[in-house]
Design a protein around this motif. Structure first.
Motif, PDB file in Angstrom:
ATOM      1  N   THR A  66       0.836  -1.205   0.000  1.00 21.74           N
ATOM      2  CA  THR A  66       0.000   0.000   0.000  1.00 21.74           C
ATOM      3  C   THR A  66       0.867   1.250   0.000  1.00 21.74           C
ATOM      4  OG1 THR A  66      -0.163   0.141   2.421  1.00 21.74           O
ATOM      5  CG2 THR A  66      -1.896  -1.092   1.266  1.00 21.74           C
ATOM      6  N   HIS A  67       0.258   2.351  -0.455  1.00 23.46           N
ATOM      7  CA  HIS A  67       0.945   3.647  -0.414  1.00 23.46           C
ATOM      8  C   HIS A  67       0.867   4.242   0.996  1.00 23.46           C
ATOM      9  CE1 HIS A  67       2.647   7.334  -1.722  1.00 23.46           C
ATOM     10  NE2 HIS A  67       1.540   8.028  -1.658  1.00 23.46           N
ATOM     11  N   HIS A  68      -0.298   4.164   1.597  1.00 25.61           N
ATOM     12  CA  HIS A  68      -0.457   4.777   2.924  1.00 25.61           C
ATOM     13  C   HIS A  68      -0.101   3.800   4.046  1.00 25.61           C
ATOM     14  CE1 HIS A  68      -3.439   7.739   0.953  1.00 25.61           C
ATOM     15  NE2 HIS A  68      -2.232   8.270   1.026  1.00 25.61           N
ATOM     16  N   PRO A  69       0.595   4.298   5.077  1.00 25.17           N
ATOM     17  CA  PRO A  69       0.922   3.446   6.232  1.00 25.17           C
ATOM     18  C   PRO A  69      -0.334   3.062   7.012  1.00 25.17           C
ATOM     19  CG  PRO A  69       2.231   5.486   6.233  1.00 25.17           C
ATOM     20  CD  PRO A  69       1.141   5.656   5.218  1.00 25.17           C
ATOM     21  N   ALA A 101       5.037   1.713   0.937  1.00 23.66           N
ATOM     22  CA  ALA A 101       5.991   2.652   0.321  1.00 23.66           C
ATOM     23  C   ALA A 101       5.258   3.975   0.172  1.00 23.66           C
ATOM     24  CB  ALA A 101       6.455   2.135  -1.036  1.00 23.66           C
ATOM     25  N   HIS A 102       5.558   4.938   0.998  1.00 20.73           N
ATOM     26  CA  HIS A 102       4.780   6.183   1.084  1.00 20.73           C
ATOM     27  C   HIS A 102       5.587   7.369   0.544  1.00 20.73           C
ATOM     28  CE1 HIS A 102       2.361   9.140   3.783  1.00 20.73           C
ATOM     29  NE2 HIS A 102       1.762   8.982   2.636  1.00 20.73           N
ATOM     30  N   THR A 103       6.189   8.173   1.453  1.00 21.08           N
ATOM     31  CA  THR A 103       6.924   9.344   0.940  1.00 21.08           C
ATOM     32  C   THR A 103       8.165   8.926   0.147  1.00 21.08           C
ATOM     33  OG1 THR A 103       7.992   9.591   3.107  1.00 21.08           O
ATOM     34  CG2 THR A 103       6.099  10.988   2.668  1.00 21.08           C
ATOM     35  N   GLY A 187       0.794  14.093  -6.221  1.00 19.12           N
ATOM     36  CA  GLY A 187      -0.213  13.154  -5.720  1.00 19.12           C
ATOM     37  C   GLY A 187      -0.481  13.399  -4.249  1.00 19.12           C
ATOM     38  N   GLY A 188      -1.743  13.257  -3.842  1.00 14.25           N
ATOM     39  CA  GLY A 188      -2.104  13.413  -2.432  1.00 14.25           C
ATOM     40  C   GLY A 188      -2.176  14.872  -2.027  1.00 14.25           C
ATOM     41  N   ALA A 189      -2.044  15.119  -0.734  1.00 17.15           N
ATOM     42  CA  ALA A 189      -2.225  16.466  -0.188  1.00 17.15           C
ATOM     43  C   ALA A 189      -1.067  17.381  -0.571  1.00 17.15           C
ATOM     44  CB  ALA A 189      -2.350  16.384   1.326  1.00 17.15           C
ATOM     45  N   GLY A 230      -8.698  14.995  -6.023  1.00 11.06           N
ATOM     46  CA  GLY A 230      -9.026  13.920  -5.076  1.00 11.06           C
ATOM     47  C   GLY A 230      -7.795  13.136  -4.669  1.00 11.06           C
ATOM     48  N   HIS A 231      -7.721  12.819  -3.397  1.00 10.60           N
ATOM     49  CA  HIS A 231      -6.510  12.177  -2.845  1.00 10.60           C
ATOM     50  C   HIS A 231      -6.280  10.780  -3.458  1.00 10.60           C
ATOM     51  CE1 HIS A 231      -3.687  12.224   0.778  1.00 10.60           C
ATOM     52  NE2 HIS A 231      -3.396  11.130   0.108  1.00 10.60           N
ATOM     53  N   TRP A 232      -7.275   9.931  -3.347  1.00 11.15           N
ATOM     54  CA  TRP A 232      -7.124   8.559  -3.863  1.00 11.15           C
ATOM     55  C   TRP A 232      -6.868   8.559  -5.371  1.00 11.15           C
ATOM     56  CZ3 TRP A 232     -10.389   6.086  -7.399  1.00 11.15           C
ATOM     57  CH2 TRP A 232     -10.131   4.727  -7.599  1.00 11.15           C
ATOM     58  N   THR A 234      -5.507  10.760  -7.305  1.00 12.87           N
ATOM     59  CA  THR A 234      -4.196  11.265  -7.744  1.00 12.87           C
ATOM     60  C   THR A 234      -3.066  10.300  -7.401  1.00 12.87           C
ATOM     61  OG1 THR A 234      -3.945  12.565  -5.708  1.00 12.87           O
ATOM     62  CG2 THR A 234      -4.808  13.722  -7.655  1.00 12.87           C
ATOM     63  N   GLU A 235      -3.294   9.385  -6.455  1.00 14.84           N
ATOM     64  CA  GLU A 235      -2.238   8.434  -6.093  1.00 14.84           C
ATOM     65  C   GLU A 235      -2.419   7.066  -6.755  1.00 14.84           C
ATOM     66  OE1 GLU A 235      -0.922  10.436  -1.892  1.00 14.84           O
ATOM     67  OE2 GLU A 235      -2.349   8.804  -1.791  1.00 14.84           O
ATOM     68  N   TRP A 236      -3.645   6.777  -7.153  1.00 16.36           N
ATOM     69  CA  TRP A 236      -3.957   5.470  -7.742  1.00 16.36           C
ATOM     70  C   TRP A 236      -3.103   5.150  -8.977  1.00 16.36           C
ATOM     71  CZ3 TRP A 236      -6.019   3.426 -12.256  1.00 16.36           C
ATOM     72  CH2 TRP A 236      -6.450   2.093 -12.173  1.00 16.36           C
TER      73      TRP A 236
HETATM   74 ZN   LIG Z   1      -1.620  10.068   0.100  1.00 13.46          ZN
END
Ligand SMILES: [Zn+2]
Length: 269
Positions: A66-69, A101-103, A187-189, A230-232, A234-236
């Protein structure tokens, strides 16, 4: 038959997304799972939530990336009395590992914003919006060009068509007839990159999770125009990029991108 150890898969993921590049406040890497586990199927998703765990179970995934922890700020309990604790139980009981794997994926090359930039139609070279001091090709956000000059309204329609549908819709701030060709994306915020986008001299900055006052003040001061996609959503697009990198890394696993919409918003009206 497909199969690799979890350790082997993690090595490939960390070559593409070095954990050392994650922000100090972030929590990336292996959340649960035995390094000796045999991994045959890897599911890529934005959020570690129950619907994604269900999808992993249905498909027979051994690993979810996943992208988010799951736990950004740590925890003292994984009891199944909370949604996150319940998720940990579901995963461990079914021998499914979870890796984040996030930032470190945000700043990679290619990373989250490269996939976003291509999805909304940017062409040619992409450069980081906020590059690392020690590496001009890695950093937050991306800046690139549209293949032709178009109006802000046309670009917004093109971006909406190139991204998965954001449940909350795609919102535009600025004169829709304004011409745009140089574009920044993150992507994201992307609140924290507003000033950087202005300094970069782009025509429009596309990101997510923007708020009324910062947007109002930014546009009043002359821009660039802003798009909140949108958050999801832009990261999808990154999921497919990450799955392709793993699939072509030589490790013998099957990959799948989750189609489960995990945006916090269910629907806009
Ligand atoms: Zn995000």
């Amino acid at each position: 038959m497909a199969g690799a150890t979890l350790t082997d898969v993690i090595k490939k993921l960390e070559a593409a997304y070095p954990p050392a590049r994650a922000e100090s406040w972030d929590a990336v890497g292996l959340v649960c799972g035995d390094p000796a586990l045999t991994v045959r199927r890897v599911l890529f998703a934005v959020d570690p939530v129950a619907a994604v765990a269900d999808e992993a179970l249905d498909w027979g995934a051994d690993l979810i990336v996943t992208h988010h922890p799951l736990y950004l700020r740590g925890t003292t309990s994984v009891a199944a009395t909370t949604p996150k604790g319940r998720l940990v139980h579901t995963l461990i009981k079914n021998d499914i590992a979870l890796y984040t794997a996030h930032t470190n994926a945000d700043v990679a090359n290619p990373g989250v914003s490269d996939a976003l930039a291509r999805a909304v139609g940017l062409v040619g070279d992409l450069v980081p919006l906020r590059p690392f001091d020690d590496d001009p090709w890695r950093g937050l956000g991306r800046v690139g060009d549209l293949p032709r000059r178009m109006t802000l309204g046309e670009f917004a329609e093109q971006a909406a068509a190139g991204l998965p549908r954001a449940p909350g819709g795609l919102r535009v701030a600025g004169d829709l007839s304004r011409p745009v060709s140089r574009v920044a994306v993150s992507g994201g915020a992307g609140d924290s990159l507003l000033g950087t986008a202005r300094a970069a001299g782009v025509d429009v900055f596309l990101t997510a999770d923007l708020r009324h006052h910062p947007v109002s003040e930014f546009v009043e001061a002359g821009g660039p125009a802003l798009i909140d996609a949108g958050h999801w959503a832009t990261e999808w697009p990154w999921l497919d990029s990450a799955a392709s990198i793993l699939a072509s890394s030589g490790v013998n696993v099957e990959t799948r991108v989750s189609a489960t919409v995990t945006d916090a918003w269910t629907r806009g009206y």
